[in-house]
Write an enzyme that holds these catalytic residues in place. Structure first.
Site, mmCIF file in Angstrom:
data_model
loop_
_atom_site.group_PDB
_atom_site.id
_atom_site.type_symbol
_atom_site.label_atom_id
_atom_site.label_comp_id
_atom_site.label_asym_id
_atom_site.label_seq_id
_atom_site.Cartn_x
_atom_site.Cartn_y
_atom_site.Cartn_z
ATOM 1 C CG HIS A 1 -13.714 -1.399 -2.363
ATOM 2 N ND1 HIS A 1 -13.670 -2.020 -3.620
ATOM 3 C CD2 HIS A 1 -14.722 -1.962 -1.928
ATOM 4 C CE1 HIS A 1 -14.726 -2.711 -4.038
ATOM 5 N NE2 HIS A 1 -15.420 -2.848 -2.615
ATOM 6 C CD GLN B 1 -16.138 -1.542 -7.637
ATOM 7 O OE1 GLN B 1 -15.733 -2.701 -7.607
ATOM 8 N NE2 GLN B 1 -16.439 -1.243 -8.856
ATOM 9 C CG ASN B 2 -11.040 3.416 -8.854
ATOM 10 O OD1 ASN B 2 -11.378 2.091 -8.804
ATOM 11 N ND2 ASN B 2 -11.013 4.139 -9.706
ATOM 12 C CB VAL B 3 -7.838 2.939 -2.472
ATOM 13 C CG1 VAL B 3 -8.842 1.845 -1.979
ATOM 14 C CG2 VAL B 3 -6.877 2.158 -3.350
ATOM 15 C CE1 TYR C 1 -4.384 -1.185 -0.350
ATOM 16 C CE2 TYR C 1 -3.228 -3.067 0.868
ATOM 17 C CZ TYR C 1 -4.225 -2.686 -0.077
ATOM 18 O OH TYR C 1 -5.172 -3.408 -0.340
ATOM 19 N NE ARG D 1 -3.154 -0.005 -5.403
ATOM 20 C CZ ARG D 1 -4.449 -0.411 -5.053
ATOM 21 N NH1 ARG D 1 -4.940 -1.324 -4.232
ATOM 22 N NH2 ARG D 1 -5.398 0.284 -5.785
ATOM 23 C CB THR E 1 -16.071 -1.566 -12.101
ATOM 24 O OG1 THR E 1 -16.012 -2.567 -11.379
ATOM 25 C CG2 THR E 1 -17.379 -0.983 -12.511
HETATM 26 N N1 APR Z 1 -11.139 2.663 -19.827
HETATM 27 C C1 APR Z 1 -12.241 1.975 -19.251
HETATM 28 N N2 APR Z 1 -12.378 0.505 -18.687
HETATM 29 C C2 APR Z 1 -11.025 -0.027 -18.586
HETATM 30 C C3 APR Z 1 -9.907 0.455 -19.075
HETATM 31 C C4 APR Z 1 -9.932 2.085 -19.538
HETATM 32 N N3 APR Z 1 -8.827 2.544 -20.397
HETATM 33 N N4 APR Z 1 -9.043 -0.278 -19.197
HETATM 34 C C5 APR Z 1 -9.652 -1.433 -18.248
HETATM 35 N N5 APR Z 1 -10.905 -1.321 -18.400
HETATM 36 C C6 APR Z 1 -11.851 -2.040 -17.766
HETATM 37 C C7 APR Z 1 -11.575 -3.704 -17.868
HETATM 38 O O1 APR Z 1 -12.020 -4.169 -19.274
HETATM 39 C C8 APR Z 1 -12.472 -3.851 -16.674
HETATM 40 O O2 APR Z 1 -13.745 -4.330 -17.032
HETATM 41 O O3 APR Z 1 -11.845 -1.989 -16.327
HETATM 42 C C9 APR Z 1 -12.081 -3.152 -15.785
HETATM 43 C C10 APR Z 1 -11.223 -3.264 -14.551
HETATM 44 O O4 APR Z 1 -11.805 -4.436 -13.689
HETATM 45 P P1 APR Z 1 -10.921 -4.719 -12.455
HETATM 46 O O5 APR Z 1 -9.467 -4.672 -12.589
HETATM 47 O O6 APR Z 1 -11.541 -6.055 -11.813
HETATM 48 O O7 APR Z 1 -11.141 -3.491 -11.483
HETATM 49 P P2 APR Z 1 -12.466 -3.261 -10.316
HETATM 50 O O8 APR Z 1 -13.699 -3.716 -11.180
HETATM 51 O O9 APR Z 1 -12.352 -1.606 -9.895
HETATM 52 O O10 APR Z 1 -12.057 -4.054 -9.061
HETATM 53 C C11 APR Z 1 -13.119 -4.205 -8.122
HETATM 54 O O11 APR Z 1 -11.593 -5.492 -6.892
HETATM 55 O O12 APR Z 1 -9.479 -5.928 -6.385
HETATM 56 C C12 APR Z 1 -10.669 -5.392 -5.738
HETATM 57 O O13 APR Z 1 -10.930 -3.896 -4.045
HETATM 58 C C13 APR Z 1 -10.488 -3.975 -5.381
HETATM 59 O O14 APR Z 1 -12.056 -2.071 -5.856
HETATM 60 C C14 APR Z 1 -11.220 -3.267 -6.461
HETATM 61 C C15 APR Z 1 -12.412 -4.341 -6.783
#
Ligand code: APR
Length: 236
Positions: A107, A89-91, A56, A59, A174
């Site tokens: 989160h 959901q972003n930190v 962390y 990050r 997401t």
């Molecule tokens: N623009 C839009 N979407 C994008 C881009 C971009 N430039 N690049 C990637 N993505 C999309 C991917 O296709 C995917 O669907 O963003 C999404 C990212 O998904 P995750 O990596 O799973 O992230 P997230 O959904 O925020 O994760 C949720 O999981 O690890 C835990 O607590 C953590 O808050 C996090 C939670």
């Protein structure tokens, strides 16, 4: 002027990708060589708090020097025309840096730390690292103010309430595979307009009622925002 329409925007790691912050699942569950389940879980913290703190600290350093991109900025501009609530959901704090006024973090936030014993003893730490031996006011080890796998999401209920009132729901970047946050979209009322901005095909549900803008957030968000602003200007 009629009441402003309510827009709820649910964002995830994808919205910050163009600001240089990696998403989780796109990197195969590894983040800078760390296994996300080891460093973002309560079990991981109990087993090896030093590794979790190092993760962390790294990050925090990266996120706090990142700059908001066109997607964050477009959403901040949208609040001049609509009643906009962001649920992220972003930190990172890129929505706040872009100027969005109403941001609910599901989160947690990297620039805050808390007691490892009492959940609501939260302090601002800015970009400072947390070290083993750094103590909260109650004498317990300080830990990041983030919600890990296996922990409750304290802001979930308020987020569900916000989502249930939305006239327009926008989901950006997401995978919506992590519950309970992923369940939020089920609270939206019938008849609301629903948009998802993601360059990948969302796997999460039946999207027949959704408009999928299959672009990166930095392209798709300003386009959608422009269309929504045009709409409100036409009805004024
Ligand atoms: N623009 C839009 N979407 C994008 C881009 C971009 N430039 N690049 C990637 N993505 C999309 C991917 O296709 C995917 O669907 O963003 C999404 C990212 O998904 P995750 O990596 O799973 O992230 P997230 O959904 O925020 O994760 C949720 O999981 O690890 C835990 O607590 C953590 O808050 C996090 C939670």
């Amino acid at each position: 002027m009629p009441d402003r329409k309510k827009i709820v925007v649910i964002t995830g790691a994808g919205i910050s990708a163009e600001s240089g912050l990696s998403t989780f699942r796109d990197s195969g569950g590894l983040w800078e060589g760390y296994d996300i389940h080891e460093v973002a879980s309560i079990e991981g913290w109990r087993k090896d708090p030093e590794t979790v703190l190092n993760f962390y600290n790294l990050r925090r350093k990266q996120a706090l020097k990142a700059k908001p991109n066109k997607a964050h900025k477009a959403l901040a501009h949208l609040q001049n025309y609509y009643d906009v609530q962001i649920i992220t959901q972003n930190v990172d704090n890129l929505h706040e840096k872009a100027g969005s006024d109403r941001v609910l973090h599901l989160h947690g936030e990297l620039n805050k730390a808390k007691s490892s014993e009492v959940d609501d003893h939260v302090i601002e730490i800015g970009d400072r690292p947390i070290k083993i031996g750094d103590k909260a006011a109650d004498g317990s080890q300080l830990r990041p103010h983030v919600v890990w796998f296996g922990e409750m999401v304290p802001n979930l209920e308020i987020a569900a309430e916000m989502t249930s009132k939305a006239d327009i729901l926008i989901v950006i970047g997401t995978s919506l595979v992590v519950y309970p946050a992923a369940g939020l979209i089920d609270y939206v009322k019938n008849g609301s307009d629903k948009f998802i901005i993601d360059p990948s095909e969302p796997e999460f549900r039946d999207l027949r009622e959704w408009q999928h803008i299959k672009e990166k957030a930095g392209i798709g968000t300003p386009k959608l925002v422009e269309n929504l602003i045009t709409k409100v200007k036409e009805t004024d």
